[in-house]
Design an enzyme around this catalytic site. Structure first.
Site: not given
Ligand code: COA
Length: 337
Positions: A112, A254, A284
């Site tokens: 990214c 980004h 993204n």
């Molecule tokens: N739909 C529904 N539930 C989902 C889900 C989806 N698409 N993805 C994850 N969950 C669930 C998880 O299983 C978890 O459930 P649990 O509490 O029962 O275990 C819950 O939602 C919370 O998961 P978590 O990973 O803690 O959520 P989050 O608030 O951190 O959001 C992302 C997840 C991936 C959206 C977030 O962490 C993120 O955007 N991270 C950065 C990603 C990124 O930008 N990557 C590219 C590199 S720059």
């Protein structure tokens, strides 16, 4: 004094197929509401079978050349981590498709952060008179490496490409790249990765599990590090060019997740209206993310010639980088989604 690299053209391309949150919710255990509230994303563009990163890069490159009003450049840099093939680089094929066979062409792999790294590389080639002009393309088709059953990654990523043309110019003119901050931390290699398919796995002699051929991401860990590194990188580049946060007209980050962008704005003390966001419409798009955001902000009139702009990215590696520039008086070709 070395010559400055000046942006003189901007072009973008996203594949026409749109995948909405509801379409994903029909095949995965997720919902439009979860995706909107946790990521800010409402839709993304995804390639059809047979379309690769090189195709998107070529389309964006063509539009950037049109925007700049030129037919040739001295070097083509393609920032991507979904190259058409593991070997060779995608850039030579893109250059040839653009009618530029014979010019220097190579890929930059910084996930990214790739577009910022590509810009810095090309600016260095111009600054040292190796090249007078450059085409820098950020392009990725992450849909081709996502696990079809992984709801955490499927909802986030989209495909696309964006490109700028750089030319040698003056440090004080509109469009000049003023400074860069680049960094990495390989201790985070496992946080954003495709574990199999490279020399590490092939050289181990162990056959890859199918799951390891797909993209893996530790979302919460990535979230925290993205905020920390993008804000510290922006602070570093501001120091380098002697601007204060209040001097910035627009931060173009980004487009990872709207909550990451809001957290960065709060940390930096930059009001939300000065942070360019289009993650809601494209998701993204990895190396394409920053030029797609630039094109949308240019098309809707937010970016004006002479304004102070800071680009910042964070991604796999881990890697991060920022660039400070003044916006040129150009018309983007392919903006506004
Ligand atoms: N739909 C529904 N539930 C989902 C889900 C989806 N698409 N993805 C994850 N969950 C669930 C998880 O299983 C978890 O459930 P649990 O509490 O029962 O275990 C819950 O939602 C919370 O998961 P978590 O990973 O803690 O959520 P989050 O608030 O951190 O959001 C992302 C997840 C991936 C959206 C977030 O962490 C993120 O955007 N991270 C950065 C990603 C990124 O930008 N990557 C590219 C590199 S720059």
């Amino acid at each position: 004094m070395t010559r400055a690299a000046v942006i003189c053209g901007l072009g973008t391309w996203v594949p026409p197929r749109v995948v909405t949150n509801d379409m994903l919710a029909a095949e995965l255990d997720t919902s439009d509401e979860w995706i909107r509230t946790r990521t800010g994303i409402t839709r993304r563009h995804v390639v059809n079978p047979g379309v690769s990163t090189g195709h998107l890069a070529t389309e964006a490159g063509r539009r950037a050349l049109e925007s700049a009003g030129v037919t040739g450049v001295d070097v083509v840099v393609v920032a991507t981590s979904t190259p058409d093939r593991p070997c060779p680089a995608t850039a030579p094929v893109v250059a040839s498709r653009l009618g530029l066979s014979g010019v220097a062409a190579f890929d930059v792999a910084a996930v990214c952060t790739g577009f910022v790294y590509g810009l810095a590389t090309a600016a260095g080639l111009i600054g040292t008179s190796v090249a007078k002009t450059a085409l820098v393309i950020g392009a990725d088709t992450f849909s081709t490496i996502l696990d079809p059953g992984d709801r955490t990654t499927r909802v986030i990523f989209g495909d696309g490409a964006g490109a700028v043309v750089l030319r040698a110019g003056d440090h004080e003119e509109a469009g000049a790249l003023r400074g860069f901050d680049l960094g990495s931390d390989g201790r985070g290699v496992d946080l954003i990765t495709v574990p199999a398919g490279g020399s590490e796995q092939r050289g181990s002699g162990v056959t890859a599990e199918e799951a390891d051929t797909y993209f893996h991401m530790d979302g919460p860990q990535v979230f925290a590090r993205a905020v920390r590194h993008m804000t510290s990188s922006v602070r570093s580049v501001l120091k380098d060019v002697a601007w204060d946060a209040e001097d910035i007209d627009h931060v173009v980050p980004h487009q990872a997740n709207v909550r990451i962008l809001d957290a960065c704005a709060r940390e930096l003390g930059v009001s939300a209206d000065r942070v360019v966001k289009n993650v809601d419409r494209v998701g993204n798009t990895v190396a394409a993310s920053i030029p797609l955001a630039l094109a949308d902000a240019s098309a809707d009139g937010r970016l004006e010639a002479g304004q102070r702009v800071v680009l910042t990215g964070f991604g796999g590696g881990l890697s991060w980088g920022s660039a400070a520039l003044t916006w040129p008086g150009i018309t983007a070709v392919g903006g506004e989604r």
